[in-house]
Each structure stands twice: as structure tokens, then as C-alpha cells.
Design a protein around this motif. Structure first.
Motif, PDB file in Angstrom:
ATOM      1  N   ARG A  71      20.966  45.379  27.167  1.00 46.11           N
ATOM      2  CA  ARG A  71      22.135  45.974  26.515  1.00 46.11           C
ATOM      3  C   ARG A  71      22.933  46.854  27.457  1.00 46.11           C
ATOM      4  O   ARG A  71      24.100  47.152  27.214  1.00 46.11           O
ATOM      5  CB  ARG A  71      21.702  46.844  25.322  1.00 46.11           C
ATOM      6  N   LEU A  72      22.303  47.299  28.538  1.00 43.38           N
ATOM      7  CA  LEU A  72      22.929  48.269  29.421  1.00 43.38           C
ATOM      8  C   LEU A  72      23.062  47.718  30.833  1.00 43.38           C
ATOM      9  O   LEU A  72      22.297  46.874  31.261  1.00 43.38           O
ATOM     10  CB  LEU A  72      22.100  49.550  29.429  1.00 43.38           C
TER      11      LEU A  72
ATOM     12  N   THR B 274      22.943  55.497  33.881  1.00 35.12           N
ATOM     13  CA  THR B 274      23.243  56.685  33.094  1.00 35.12           C
ATOM     14  C   THR B 274      23.225  56.368  31.607  1.00 35.12           C
ATOM     15  O   THR B 274      22.654  57.118  30.809  1.00 35.12           O
ATOM     16  CB  THR B 274      24.614  57.269  33.488  1.00 35.12           C
ATOM     17  N   GLY B 275      23.827  55.262  31.210  1.00 29.22           N
ATOM     18  CA  GLY B 275      23.840  54.866  29.800  1.00 29.22           C
ATOM     19  C   GLY B 275      22.452  54.584  29.274  1.00 29.22           C
ATOM     20  O   GLY B 275      22.122  54.923  28.136  1.00 29.22           O
TER      21      GLY B 275
ATOM     22  N   VAL C 241      10.799  56.806  29.979  1.00 31.64           N
ATOM     23  CA  VAL C 241      11.901  55.954  30.403  1.00 31.64           C
ATOM     24  C   VAL C 241      13.077  56.799  30.880  1.00 31.64           C
ATOM     25  O   VAL C 241      13.587  56.603  31.972  1.00 31.64           O
ATOM     26  CB  VAL C 241      12.344  54.997  29.279  1.00 31.64           C
ATOM     27  N   TYR C 242      13.512  57.762  30.064  1.00 32.11           N
ATOM     28  CA  TYR C 242      14.717  58.492  30.483  1.00 32.11           C
ATOM     29  C   TYR C 242      14.456  59.432  31.652  1.00 32.11           C
ATOM     30  O   TYR C 242      15.351  59.680  32.445  1.00 32.11           O
ATOM     31  CB  TYR C 242      15.423  59.186  29.321  1.00 32.11           C
ATOM     32  N   LYS C 243      13.242  59.906  31.804  1.00 32.98           N
ATOM     33  CA  LYS C 243      12.950  60.751  32.962  1.00 32.98           C
ATOM     34  C   LYS C 243      12.850  59.934  34.245  1.00 32.98           C
ATOM     35  O   LYS C 243      13.089  60.458  35.329  1.00 32.98           O
ATOM     36  CB  LYS C 243      11.671  61.544  32.732  1.00 32.98           C
ATOM     37  N   SER C 244      12.516  58.658  34.122  1.00 33.14           N
ATOM     38  CA  SER C 244      12.438  57.823  35.322  1.00 33.14           C
ATOM     39  C   SER C 244      13.817  57.328  35.761  1.00 33.14           C
ATOM     40  O   SER C 244      13.978  56.870  36.885  1.00 33.14           O
ATOM     41  CB  SER C 244      11.514  56.630  35.084  1.00 33.14           C
TER      42      SER C 244
ATOM     43  N   GLN D  86      20.862  56.702  26.235  1.00 34.04           N
ATOM     44  CA  GLN D  86      20.454  56.027  25.014  1.00 34.04           C
ATOM     45  C   GLN D  86      18.976  56.266  24.710  1.00 34.04           C
ATOM     46  O   GLN D  86      18.605  56.499  23.562  1.00 34.04           O
ATOM     47  CB  GLN D  86      20.728  54.521  25.105  1.00 34.04           C
ATOM     48  N   ASN D  87      18.146  56.235  25.716  1.00 36.04           N
ATOM     49  CA  ASN D  87      16.722  56.495  25.500  1.00 36.04           C
ATOM     50  C   ASN D  87      16.463  57.948  25.138  1.00 36.04           C
ATOM     51  O   ASN D  87      15.551  58.243  24.369  1.00 36.04           O
ATOM     52  CB  ASN D  87      15.901  56.070  26.718  1.00 36.04           C
TER      53      ASN D  87
END
Length: 86
Positions: free
Chosen positions: A20-21, A27-28, A60-63, A32-33
Motif C-alpha cells: 500500500r505504501l 515515512t508513510g 515496524v515503525y521504529k525500524s 501508518q503503523n
């Protein structure tokens, strides 16, 4: 300490591909996560579900983004200035 770090490195799994991204700018994906984590955590708290199931999203978002971005995002909801809908 060194053995603990070696264990973490062996068990490290990068965040999976999200079609989706964009594959270039993550960044998106991070954003989103981050939102998904807070939505999921809020829903589990309301329904009395297991909040530990939400722990995948922060990984996920921290990675995907610098930790300074994430810490800045964490400060915004407390001040009422967060741009996303949580």
C-alpha cells in the motif's frame, strides 16, 4: 551483554513489505503503523483484549524512522497537538 546483542541480531527481522505504501520513502509506512498501533491499543483496552498483541506495530515503525521522530510524535498527544486521529 555481548551475547545478548548477538541473540538480538540473530532474531532481528526487518519490517515486511507493505504494497500500500511506497517502496522508496518509508515515512508513510512509519506514520501508518504508528497510527495503527495506537488504534489497536485503544481498541484492545476498551474491549479488554490482550494489549501484548499490539507490540508488532512499534517494532515496524521504529525500524522505519529515526527514534527522535517517534519520541516527538509521542509528545504531541499529551499536549493535544497531534495531527493524526488516534
Amino acid at each position: 551483554m555481548a551475547e545478548d546483542m548477538k541473540t538480538k541480531i540473530k532474531s532481528y527481522k526487518p519490517a515486511p513489505f507493505d504494497s500500500r505504501l511506497s517502496n522508496q520513502n518509508q515515512t508513510g509506512n512509519c506514520w501508518q503503523n504508528y497510527l495503527n498501533f495506537h488504534h489497536w491499543e485503544k481498541a484492545m483496552a476498551v474491549t479488554g483484549g490482550d494489549v501484548s498483541m499490539c507490540k508488532w506495530y512499534p517494532c515496524v515503525y521504529k525500524s522505519r524512522r529515526p527514534i527522535s521522530w517517534v519520541s516527538a510524535w509521542d509528545d504531541h498527544p499529551a499536549g493535544g497537538t497531534f495531527p493524526g486521529k488516534i
